[in-house]
Design an enzyme around this catalytic site. Sequence first.
Site, mmCIF file in Angstrom:
data_model
loop_
_atom_site.group_PDB
_atom_site.id
_atom_site.type_symbol
_atom_site.label_atom_id
_atom_site.label_comp_id
_atom_site.label_asym_id
_atom_site.label_seq_id
_atom_site.Cartn_x
_atom_site.Cartn_y
_atom_site.Cartn_z
ATOM 1 N N LYS A 121 0.845 -1.200 0.000
ATOM 2 C CA LYS A 121 0.000 0.000 0.000
ATOM 3 C C LYS A 121 0.885 1.258 0.000
ATOM 4 O O LYS A 121 0.651 2.183 -0.770
ATOM 5 C CB LYS A 121 -0.923 0.016 1.233
ATOM 6 C CG LYS A 121 -1.845 -1.200 1.322
ATOM 7 C CD LYS A 121 -2.773 -1.123 2.528
ATOM 8 C CE LYS A 121 -2.075 -1.143 3.875
ATOM 9 N NZ LYS A 121 -1.365 -2.414 4.190
ATOM 10 N N ARG A 168 -9.892 0.387 8.247
ATOM 11 C CA ARG A 168 -9.550 -1.025 8.433
ATOM 12 C C ARG A 168 -10.438 -1.761 9.424
ATOM 13 O O ARG A 168 -10.079 -2.864 9.871
ATOM 14 C CB ARG A 168 -8.078 -1.262 8.713
ATOM 15 C CG ARG A 168 -7.464 -0.529 9.812
ATOM 16 C CD ARG A 168 -6.066 -0.290 9.495
ATOM 17 N NE ARG A 168 -4.993 -1.112 9.865
ATOM 18 C CZ ARG A 168 -3.763 -0.902 9.316
ATOM 19 N NH1 ARG A 168 -3.591 -0.035 8.367
ATOM 20 N NH2 ARG A 168 -2.765 -1.581 9.719
ATOM 21 N N ARG A 196 11.800 -5.054 5.329
ATOM 22 C CA ARG A 196 11.494 -3.653 4.988
ATOM 23 C C ARG A 196 12.416 -2.685 5.728
ATOM 24 O O ARG A 196 12.780 -2.898 6.883
ATOM 25 C CB ARG A 196 10.046 -3.339 5.361
ATOM 26 C CG ARG A 196 9.750 -1.847 5.229
ATOM 27 C CD ARG A 196 8.297 -1.524 5.251
ATOM 28 N NE ARG A 196 7.610 -2.044 6.407
ATOM 29 C CZ ARG A 196 6.287 -2.050 6.533
ATOM 30 N NH1 ARG A 196 5.535 -1.575 5.570
ATOM 31 N NH2 ARG A 196 5.737 -2.546 7.613
ATOM 32 N N ARG A 251 11.058 -0.711 11.143
ATOM 33 C CA ARG A 251 9.930 -0.408 12.015
ATOM 34 C C ARG A 251 9.896 -1.373 13.203
ATOM 35 O O ARG A 251 10.151 -2.556 13.043
ATOM 36 C CB ARG A 251 8.611 -0.499 11.230
ATOM 37 C CG ARG A 251 8.250 0.814 10.561
ATOM 38 C CD ARG A 251 7.102 0.708 9.592
ATOM 39 N NE ARG A 251 5.921 0.014 10.083
ATOM 40 C CZ ARG A 251 4.772 -0.084 9.407
ATOM 41 N NH1 ARG A 251 4.660 0.496 8.220
ATOM 42 N NH2 ARG A 251 3.757 -0.739 9.898
ATOM 43 N N ARG A 301 -0.300 -8.868 13.458
ATOM 44 C CA ARG A 301 -0.925 -7.903 12.532
ATOM 45 C C ARG A 301 -1.716 -8.636 11.451
ATOM 46 O O ARG A 301 -2.784 -8.180 11.031
ATOM 47 C CB ARG A 301 0.142 -7.009 11.910
ATOM 48 C CG ARG A 301 0.663 -5.962 12.893
ATOM 49 C CD ARG A 301 2.009 -5.395 12.505
ATOM 50 N NE ARG A 301 2.005 -4.756 11.199
ATOM 51 C CZ ARG A 301 3.110 -4.565 10.470
ATOM 52 N NH1 ARG A 301 4.288 -4.968 10.917
ATOM 53 N NH2 ARG A 301 3.014 -3.962 9.311
HETATM 54 P P1 AP5 Z 1 4.775 -1.570 1.959
HETATM 55 O O1 AP5 Z 1 4.446 -0.814 0.728
HETATM 56 O O2 AP5 Z 1 5.479 -0.874 3.053
HETATM 57 O O3 AP5 Z 1 3.469 -2.338 2.490
HETATM 58 P P2 AP5 Z 1 2.158 -1.797 3.206
HETATM 59 O O4 AP5 Z 1 1.020 -2.445 2.544
HETATM 60 O O5 AP5 Z 1 2.176 -0.309 3.269
HETATM 61 O O6 AP5 Z 1 2.354 -2.456 4.618
HETATM 62 P P3 AP5 Z 1 2.282 -1.838 6.091
HETATM 63 O O7 AP5 Z 1 3.051 -2.753 6.997
HETATM 64 O O8 AP5 Z 1 2.658 -0.393 6.101
HETATM 65 O O9 AP5 Z 1 0.795 -1.978 6.387
HETATM 66 P P4 AP5 Z 1 0.147 -1.972 7.747
HETATM 67 O O10 AP5 Z 1 -1.242 -1.869 7.297
HETATM 68 O O11 AP5 Z 1 0.460 -3.095 8.631
HETATM 69 O O12 AP5 Z 1 0.848 -0.741 8.500
HETATM 70 P P5 AP5 Z 1 0.369 0.745 8.799
HETATM 71 O O13 AP5 Z 1 1.547 1.606 8.810
HETATM 72 O O14 AP5 Z 1 -0.770 1.080 7.918
HETATM 73 O O15 AP5 Z 1 5.648 -2.846 1.481
HETATM 74 C C1 AP5 Z 1 6.171 -3.776 2.438
HETATM 75 C C2 AP5 Z 1 7.565 -4.223 1.999
HETATM 76 O O16 AP5 Z 1 7.459 -4.973 0.785
HETATM 77 C C3 AP5 Z 1 8.529 -3.070 1.692
HETATM 78 O O17 AP5 Z 1 9.803 -3.434 2.112
HETATM 79 C C4 AP5 Z 1 8.473 -2.945 0.154
HETATM 80 O O18 AP5 Z 1 9.696 -2.442 -0.379
HETATM 81 C C5 AP5 Z 1 8.208 -4.374 -0.273
HETATM 82 N N1 AP5 Z 1 7.367 -4.460 -1.482
HETATM 83 C C6 AP5 Z 1 6.272 -3.708 -1.801
HETATM 84 N N2 AP5 Z 1 5.738 -4.105 -2.967
HETATM 85 C C7 AP5 Z 1 6.501 -5.155 -3.394
HETATM 86 C C8 AP5 Z 1 6.442 -5.999 -4.559
HETATM 87 N N3 AP5 Z 1 5.505 -5.836 -5.505
HETATM 88 N N4 AP5 Z 1 7.357 -6.982 -4.664
HETATM 89 C C9 AP5 Z 1 8.326 -7.143 -3.697
HETATM 90 N N5 AP5 Z 1 8.434 -6.372 -2.600
HETATM 91 C C10 AP5 Z 1 7.529 -5.380 -2.444
HETATM 92 O O19 AP5 Z 1 -0.189 0.606 10.268
HETATM 93 C C11 AP5 Z 1 0.673 0.347 11.349
HETATM 94 C C12 AP5 Z 1 -0.106 0.286 12.642
HETATM 95 O O20 AP5 Z 1 -0.751 1.553 12.878
HETATM 96 C C13 AP5 Z 1 -1.248 -0.728 12.681
HETATM 97 O O21 AP5 Z 1 -0.792 -2.010 13.049
HETATM 98 C C14 AP5 Z 1 -2.162 -0.103 13.740
HETATM 99 O O22 AP5 Z 1 -1.671 -0.322 15.030
HETATM 100 C C15 AP5 Z 1 -2.031 1.388 13.447
HETATM 101 N N6 AP5 Z 1 -3.047 1.842 12.481
HETATM 102 C C16 AP5 Z 1 -2.804 2.380 11.234
HETATM 103 N N7 AP5 Z 1 -3.966 2.670 10.620
HETATM 104 C C17 AP5 Z 1 -4.957 2.324 11.470
HETATM 105 C C18 AP5 Z 1 -6.375 2.346 11.390
HETATM 106 N N8 AP5 Z 1 -7.010 2.809 10.289
HETATM 107 N N9 AP5 Z 1 -7.077 1.898 12.451
HETATM 108 C C19 AP5 Z 1 -6.462 1.431 13.542
HETATM 109 N N10 AP5 Z 1 -5.144 1.347 13.686
HETATM 110 C C20 AP5 Z 1 -4.382 1.795 12.655
HETATM 111 MG MG MG Z 2 2.341 1.116 4.818
#
Ligand code: AP5
Ligand code: MG
Length: 216
Positions: free
Chosen positions: A13, A88, A127, A160, A171
């Site tokens: 994402k 989410r 990552r 992270r 997660r």
């Molecule tokens: P990346 O693009 O970073 O993946 P992502 O989908 O953004 O994954 P996240 O871990 O950021 O999602 P998340 O939903 O757990 O975390 P968030 O920060 O939103 O890619 C991942 C890796 O893969 C990278 O190294 C990249 O280079 C590689 N990659 C990407 N595409 C690739 C491909 N095609 N091929 C190979 N490699 C690839 O949330 C974190 C925390 O915040 C949550 O756990 C929660 O506690 C809180 N939070 C955030 N939003 C909310 C909400 N709406 N409600 C409640 N709590 C929330």
């Molecule tokens: Mg992300």
Amino acid sequence: MRIILLGPPGAGKGTQGERLVIKYNIPHISTGDIFRAAIKEGTELGLRAKEYMDQGKLVPDEVVVGIVQDRLTHPDTKNGYLLDGFPRTLAQAEALDASLQAMDTPLTGVVNVDVVEDELIDRLTGRRVCRGCATTYHVKFNPPTVRSVCDKCGGELYQRTDDTVETVKQRLEVYRQQTAPLIAYYGAKDILYTVDGSREIEEVFAEITSILDRQH
Ligand code: AP5
Ligand code: MG
Ligand code: ZN
């Protein structure tokens, strides 16, 4: 262009979001990035969010919804935005729908990035993120030109604290229980587009943009 990027942790994402907001010239609204910025600044919100994030749990709906509702009133969202990591839960999706209806700004589309679970664990544990500008890298799949240094701003890359194997598993479980139901929720509204996120970053990007370009 008002887009939601939906998908499990590690689906890409953030990676796709970074590229999409440049192409469509819209703000990237990532609730995860908002919380990480608040943690860095040491605000009360940051302290509260960190407790949940480090355990791989969701921050309570009432906290997240208020932040996004406020963000969507900023003038830079006038021509659209990309939501990454929000909504989410069903409660968040319903609250967002109510706000969008009140503002008369329907969503352009919800892009569901689909990747199998084994691949997600490899992606998350390898990552690296820039401390300066939050650009995302991967030690194997998307390395920076110079090890541990951001290509864009020269900032230092870090891992992270929620990218440990144990927290990643938690997660993924939270995703299955609380977020995956949104696929059916948006599917029923006929605005859901699922893409195969297991391919190369550029291929996934090409598919998403070809879908979005058709919605104009
Ligand atoms: P990346 O693009 O970073 O993946 P992502 O989908 O953004 O994954 P996240 O871990 O950021 O999602 P998340 O939903 O757990 O975390 P968030 O920060 O939103 O890619 C991942 C890796 O893969 C990278 O190294 C990249 O280079 C590689 N990659 C990407 N595409 C690739 C491909 N095609 N091929 C190979 N490699 C690839 O949330 C974190 C925390 O915040 C949550 O756990 C929660 O506690 C809180 N939070 C955030 N939003 C909310 C909400 N709406 N409600 C409640 N709590 C929330
Ligand atoms: Mg992300
Ligand atoms: Zn950077």
